[in-house]
Motif scaffolding. Structure first.
Motif, PDB file in Angstrom:
ATOM      1  N   TYR A 277       2.161 -48.614  29.416  1.00 59.32           N
ATOM      2  CA  TYR A 277       2.709 -47.557  30.262  1.00 59.32           C
ATOM      3  C   TYR A 277       1.827 -46.314  30.110  1.00 59.32           C
ATOM      4  CZ  TYR A 277       6.817 -50.600  30.193  1.00 59.32           C
ATOM      5  OH  TYR A 277       7.660 -51.671  30.309  1.00 59.32           O
ATOM      6  N   ALA A 278       1.844 -45.456  31.125  1.00 64.88           N
ATOM      7  CA  ALA A 278       1.000 -44.258  31.099  1.00 64.88           C
ATOM      8  C   ALA A 278       1.757 -43.053  31.646  1.00 64.88           C
ATOM      9  CB  ALA A 278      -0.272 -44.481  31.909  1.00 64.88           C
ATOM     10  N   HIS A 279       1.585 -41.918  30.975  1.00 67.99           N
ATOM     11  CA  HIS A 279       2.167 -40.642  31.413  1.00 67.99           C
ATOM     12  C   HIS A 279       1.129 -39.545  31.227  1.00 67.99           C
ATOM     13  CE1 HIS A 279       6.721 -41.474  31.229  1.00 67.99           C
ATOM     14  NE2 HIS A 279       6.150 -42.641  30.983  1.00 67.99           N
ATOM     15  N   CYS A 280       1.349 -38.418  31.889  1.00 77.11           N
ATOM     16  CA  CYS A 280       0.631 -37.209  31.495  1.00 77.11           C
ATOM     17  C   CYS A 280       1.078 -36.842  30.080  1.00 77.11           C
ATOM     18  CB  CYS A 280       0.955 -36.057  32.442  1.00 77.11           C
ATOM     19  SG  CYS A 280       0.377 -36.310  34.132  1.00 77.11           S
ATOM     20  N   THR A 281       0.160 -36.361  29.273  1.00 81.20           N
ATOM     21  CA  THR A 281       0.502 -35.932  27.923  1.00 81.20           C
ATOM     22  C   THR A 281       1.455 -34.741  27.988  1.00 81.20           C
ATOM     23  OG1 THR A 281      -1.650 -36.687  27.146  1.00 81.20           O
ATOM     24  CG2 THR A 281      -0.460 -35.165  25.712  1.00 81.20           C
ATOM     25  N   SER A 282       2.370 -34.659  27.046  1.00 82.89           N
ATOM     26  CA  SER A 282       3.368 -33.593  27.031  1.00 82.89           C
ATOM     27  C   SER A 282       2.719 -32.212  27.067  1.00 82.89           C
ATOM     28  CB  SER A 282       4.240 -33.708  25.778  1.00 82.89           C
ATOM     29  OG  SER A 282       5.099 -32.583  25.660  1.00 82.89           O
ATOM     30  N   TYR A 283       3.220 -31.362  27.961  1.00 84.37           N
ATOM     31  CA  TYR A 283       2.710 -29.994  28.048  1.00 84.37           C
ATOM     32  C   TYR A 283       3.062 -29.186  26.803  1.00 84.37           C
ATOM     33  CZ  TYR A 283       2.220 -31.133  33.021  1.00 84.37           C
ATOM     34  OH  TYR A 283       1.871 -31.718  34.212  1.00 84.37           O
ATOM     35  N   HIS A 284       4.078 -29.642  26.063  1.00 85.49           N
ATOM     36  CA  HIS A 284       4.511 -28.902  24.867  1.00 85.49           C
ATOM     37  C   HIS A 284       3.596 -29.170  23.676  1.00 85.49           C
ATOM     38  CE1 HIS A 284       8.137 -27.741  26.982  1.00 85.49           C
ATOM     39  NE2 HIS A 284       8.429 -29.008  27.226  1.00 85.49           N
ATOM     40  N   ASN A 285       2.721 -30.157  23.792  1.00 89.86           N
ATOM     41  CA  ASN A 285       1.807 -30.484  22.693  1.00 89.86           C
ATOM     42  C   ASN A 285       0.519 -29.678  22.872  1.00 89.86           C
ATOM     43  OD1 ASN A 285      -0.003 -31.703  20.839  1.00 89.86           O
ATOM     44  ND2 ASN A 285       1.155 -33.621  20.939  1.00 89.86           N
ATOM     45  N   HIS A 286       0.375 -28.652  22.034  1.00 89.84           N
ATOM     46  CA  HIS A 286      -0.754 -27.737  22.190  1.00 89.84           C
ATOM     47  C   HIS A 286      -2.042 -28.265  21.566  1.00 89.84           C
ATOM     48  CE1 HIS A 286       2.027 -24.936  23.918  1.00 89.84           C
ATOM     49  NE2 HIS A 286       2.768 -24.895  22.824  1.00 89.84           N
ATOM     50  N   ASN A 287      -1.988 -29.471  21.029  1.00 86.44           N
ATOM     51  CA  ASN A 287      -3.213 -30.093  20.509  1.00 86.44           C
ATOM     52  C   ASN A 287      -4.078 -30.668  21.632  1.00 86.44           C
ATOM     53  OD1 ASN A 287      -2.612 -29.578  17.779  1.00 86.44           O
ATOM     54  ND2 ASN A 287      -1.258 -31.378  17.714  1.00 86.44           N
ATOM     55  N   TYR A 288      -3.480 -30.782  22.819  1.00 78.65           N
ATOM     56  CA  TYR A 288      -4.200 -31.393  23.935  1.00 78.65           C
ATOM     57  C   TYR A 288      -4.139 -30.488  25.157  1.00 78.65           C
ATOM     58  CZ  TYR A 288      -3.729 -35.397  20.862  1.00 78.65           C
ATOM     59  OH  TYR A 288      -3.773 -36.218  19.777  1.00 78.65           O
ATOM     60  N   VAL A 289      -5.283 -30.369  25.833  1.00 85.19           N
ATOM     61  CA  VAL A 289      -5.333 -29.539  27.034  1.00 85.19           C
ATOM     62  C   VAL A 289      -4.656 -30.271  28.179  1.00 85.19           C
ATOM     63  CG1 VAL A 289      -7.472 -28.400  26.319  1.00 85.19           C
ATOM     64  CG2 VAL A 289      -7.587 -30.478  27.724  1.00 85.19           C
TER      65      VAL A 289
ATOM     66  N   LYS B  95       8.423 -38.063  22.048  1.00 84.48           N
ATOM     67  CA  LYS B  95       8.687 -36.674  22.415  1.00 84.48           C
ATOM     68  C   LYS B  95       7.438 -35.812  22.299  1.00 84.48           C
ATOM     69  CE  LYS B  95      13.072 -35.953  23.523  1.00 84.48           C
ATOM     70  NZ  LYS B  95      13.488 -35.201  24.732  1.00 84.48           N
ATOM     71  N   ARG B  96       6.647 -36.024  21.254  1.00 83.26           N
ATOM     72  CA  ARG B  96       5.468 -35.191  21.020  1.00 83.26           C
ATOM     73  C   ARG B  96       4.339 -35.485  22.018  1.00 83.26           C
ATOM     74  NH1 ARG B  96       5.401 -33.402  15.516  1.00 83.26           N
ATOM     75  NH2 ARG B  96       7.514 -32.581  15.139  1.00 83.26           N
ATOM     76  N   LEU B  97       4.247 -36.727  22.477  1.00 86.73           N
ATOM     77  CA  LEU B  97       3.067 -37.147  23.228  1.00 86.73           C
ATOM     78  C   LEU B  97       3.304 -37.400  24.717  1.00 86.73           C
ATOM     79  CD1 LEU B  97       1.596 -39.673  20.628  1.00 86.73           C
ATOM     80  CD2 LEU B  97       0.931 -37.282  20.973  1.00 86.73           C
ATOM     81  N   ILE B  98       4.545 -37.687  25.105  1.00 85.25           N
ATOM     82  CA  ILE B  98       4.819 -38.152  26.464  1.00 85.25           C
ATOM     83  C   ILE B  98       5.429 -37.042  27.315  1.00 85.25           C
ATOM     84  CG2 ILE B  98       6.061 -39.835  27.865  1.00 85.25           C
ATOM     85  CD1 ILE B  98       3.868 -41.057  26.143  1.00 85.25           C
ATOM     86  N   GLY B  99       4.806 -36.772  28.457  1.00 87.52           N
ATOM     87  CA  GLY B  99       5.337 -35.811  29.405  1.00 87.52           C
ATOM     88  C   GLY B  99       6.154 -36.488  30.486  1.00 87.52           C
ATOM     89  N   PRO B 100       6.778 -35.707  31.378  1.00 86.00           N
ATOM     90  CA  PRO B 100       7.685 -36.283  32.387  1.00 86.00           C
ATOM     91  C   PRO B 100       6.999 -36.951  33.578  1.00 86.00           C
ATOM     92  CG  PRO B 100       7.643 -33.888  32.571  1.00 86.00           C
ATOM     93  CD  PRO B 100       6.825 -34.230  31.361  1.00 86.00           C
ATOM     94  N   LYS B 101       5.685 -36.785  33.723  1.00 87.33           N
ATOM     95  CA  LYS B 101       5.005 -37.387  34.869  1.00 87.33           C
ATOM     96  C   LYS B 101       4.510 -38.793  34.528  1.00 87.33           C
ATOM     97  CE  LYS B 101       3.561 -33.083  37.117  1.00 87.33           C
ATOM     98  NZ  LYS B 101       2.406 -32.301  37.623  1.00 87.33           N
ATOM     99  N   VAL B 102       4.983 -39.763  35.305  1.00 82.83           N
ATOM    100  CA  VAL B 102       4.650 -41.173  35.099  1.00 82.83           C
ATOM    101  C   VAL B 102       3.473 -41.538  36.002  1.00 82.83           C
ATOM    102  CG1 VAL B 102       5.555 -43.525  35.080  1.00 82.83           C
ATOM    103  CG2 VAL B 102       7.108 -41.586  34.696  1.00 82.83           C
TER     104      VAL B 102
END
Length: 561
Positions: free
Chosen positions: A450-462, A418-425
């Motif tokens: 597997y690879a995803h865009c990093t979650s947008y909700h995680n403000h530690n990563y741009v 949940k913290r690291l994985i965004g919805p884009k695969v």
């Protein structure tokens, strides 16, 4: 120049050229790149969702959903759906009455209560005085009594399950209030599955009890989505009467009409039919349903369990053939859905490592995480919009949180996801070079990436960062070199390993060498990464799961929501 290609999760079989160098002599070197231009799939923000089984009414755990600790744990997995459904869905009756014990005239708030049931009432009285989220701090003795009660009820529930005969359950208005309060306080959207086995003499659905529940929920302005029934393909074994797909479709149309009559739910979402494993007879049921009600539901749902929990062993969770059993089911479901309603969203509900409630020290252990993480990766890559984990709390040993309200390994795995994985695969491209290739031994069988865009909700990563998650089922470490757009980027490692002497059987985990545990009832621990210098080879230890955030990739696919 030699090449070794692995299919990506999106089916891309392009290979990268690999130069043979002295540094790879005698071992396998894996090169990994990701297509950062556009996503191959976009899944729901609520992709990883949760389920609670109605058995929590029977064994008493529903009365403890207001626990600050449970709410904190559930909030960690938001946003998500909370599906209230299971084997006992179709034996659930709603009664709009107050708590019988409280209606007798409960004691004052300063009166010391020794009786367990009165303790529950006293807790309810305190909750009623709160505004907004109703959160409780239950005394240890109260929880101990509840665990004793639940242990006794567990034997009764198991007997019902193995004999396939279930007693009726009563859901009171107060119980529904508690369920909704838990979902709402936790940031979860409640999906309630109504009893489909209340039938009229002509085998049509009797909606009278459902209407009572809908009216009560509407009077409280509860924001709920709906389902009807659970595993309709099993009805003949449950009650000696089957409901075919066509009739079930008519029942769903009836429910949709009912919802449209109630202003609060006129636009509520409706999901179904929640069929079981897609064998021939189940596919026939789904086809009959889709012909009649395919356009009525907002997503088509089915469920899956990998192993019979009564005969499972730890080595089962390491079998690549077992991990791959889901792929064939996905194809079967997609074929039917796309025939009748092309593009309709598909959900996998009620997913668990094992059936029959799971097995202690197996389905609640670190080893079960291999199945769970691979399930998440596989479903996302195949475009399944939502996966609902059965169960958040108290369902045999498939749960994420135990009866001491302690998070189990799959909880921590889910939290990291949940913290690291965004919805884009994203599509991956993998290449490797083996000094002495062995026929039939393919890296991809036991090394899953597997690879995803990093979650947008995680403000530690741009925005523009990418998260990889990797399952290594090999009994040796594997080395991965990031290539292409990922080359020479700083990487944050989140390596999840078992903690303690129990190894794969462990119910505790460590993140980058530090054991994970709640700070207190209201605080989850900080998930600290281990920074790796730019260009460093990723070393994946044997029999582990790990996440790697590749920072500042500025991936075009990941810049915008």
């Amino acid at each position: 120049m030699a090449t070794f290609s692995l299919p990506s999760q999106a089916g891309d079989r392009r290979a990268l050229p690999v130069e043979k160098s002295p540094g790879v002599k005698g071992r396998t070197l894996i090169l990994l790149d990701v297509n950062t231009k556009s996503p191959v799939r976009i899944i729901s923000e609520n992709f990883l969702s949760l389920q609670l089984d109605p058995s929590i009414i029977h064994d008493g755990w529903l009365d403890f959903l207001s626990s600050r600790r449970l709410v904190t744990l559930a909030r960690g997995l938001a946003p998500a759906f909370l599906r209230f459904a299971g084997k006992r869905t179709d034996f659930l009756q709603f009664h709009n009455v107050k708590n019988p014990a409280k209606s007798r005239g409960g004691p004052g708030p300063d009166y010391y209560l020794k009786n367990y049931e009165d303790d529950i009432v006293r807790s309810d009285i305190a909750l009623d005085k709160q505004k907004g989220c109703k959160i409780a701090q239950h005394p240890d003795i109260m929880l101990e009594l509840q665990r004793e009660k639940a242990a006794q009820m567990h034997l009764v529930l198991l007997k019902e399950q193995f004999s396939n005969t279930y007693s009726n359950l009563t859901l009171t208005a107060r119980s529904l209030d508690k369920l909704y309060n838990f979902a709402d306080c936790s940031g979860l959207h409640l999906i309630f599955a109504l009893n489909a086995l209340r039938r009229n003499p002509n085998n049509s659905w009797n909606s009278s009890n459902a209407l009572s529940l809908l009216k009560y929920s509407a009077s409280k302005k509860y924001n709920i989505s709906w389902e009807l029934g659970n595993e309709p393909n099993n009805y003949r074994t449950l009650i000696g009467r089957s409901v075919n797909g066509s009739q079930l479709g008519k029942d769903y149309i009836q429910l949709r009409s009912l919802l449209q009559l109630i202003r609060t739910y006129s636009r509520a979402n409706l999901y179904g039919p929640n069929i079981g494993r897609p064998r021939k007879n189940v596919i026939a049921l789904l086809e009959g349903f889709m012909k009649v009600a395919g356009s009525t539901v907002d997503a088509v749902t089915w469920q899956h369990y990998y192993i019979d929990g009564r005969v499972a062993k730890v080595t089962d969770f390491l079998k690549t053939r077992l991990l791959d059993t889901l792929s064939d089911q996905i194809r079967k479901i997609q074929k039917v859905v796309n025939t009748y309603t092309p593009g309709k969203k598909i959900w996998l509900e009620g997913i668990g490592a094992t059936s029959a409630g799971g097995m202690n020290n197996l389905s609640d252990s670190y080893a079960a995480g291999f199945l769970w993480l691979n399930t998440l990766g596989l479903l996302a890559s195949q475009g399944i919009d939502v996966v609902v984990r059965h169960s958040f709390l108290d369902h045999g040993h498939n749960h994420l949180v135990d009866q001491n309200f302690n998070p189990l390994p799959d909880y921590w795995l889910s939290l990291l996801y949940k913290r690291l994985i965004g919805p884009k695969v994203l599509a991956i491209h993998v290449a490797g070079l083996q000094r002495k290739p062995r026929p039939g031994r393919v890296i991809r069988d036991k090394l899953r990436i597997y690879a995803h865009c990093t979650s947008y909700h995680n403000h530690n990563y741009v925005r523009g960062s990418i998260t990889l998650y990797i399952i290594n089922l090999h009994r040796s470490r594997k080395k991965i070199k990031l290539a292409g757009t990922l080359r020479d980027k700083i990487v944050h490692q989140y390596l999840l390993q078992p903690y303690g002497k129990d190894g794969l059987h462990s119910k505790s985990v460590q993140l980058n060498g530090q054991p994970l545990a709640m700070v207190d009832d209201g605080t989850l621990p900080e998930l600290k990464p281990r920074p790796l210098r730019a260009g460093r080879t990723l070393v994946i230890p044997p029999l582990t799961m790990s996440f790697y955030v590749v920072k500042n990739v500025n991936a075009l696919a990941c810049r915008y929501r």
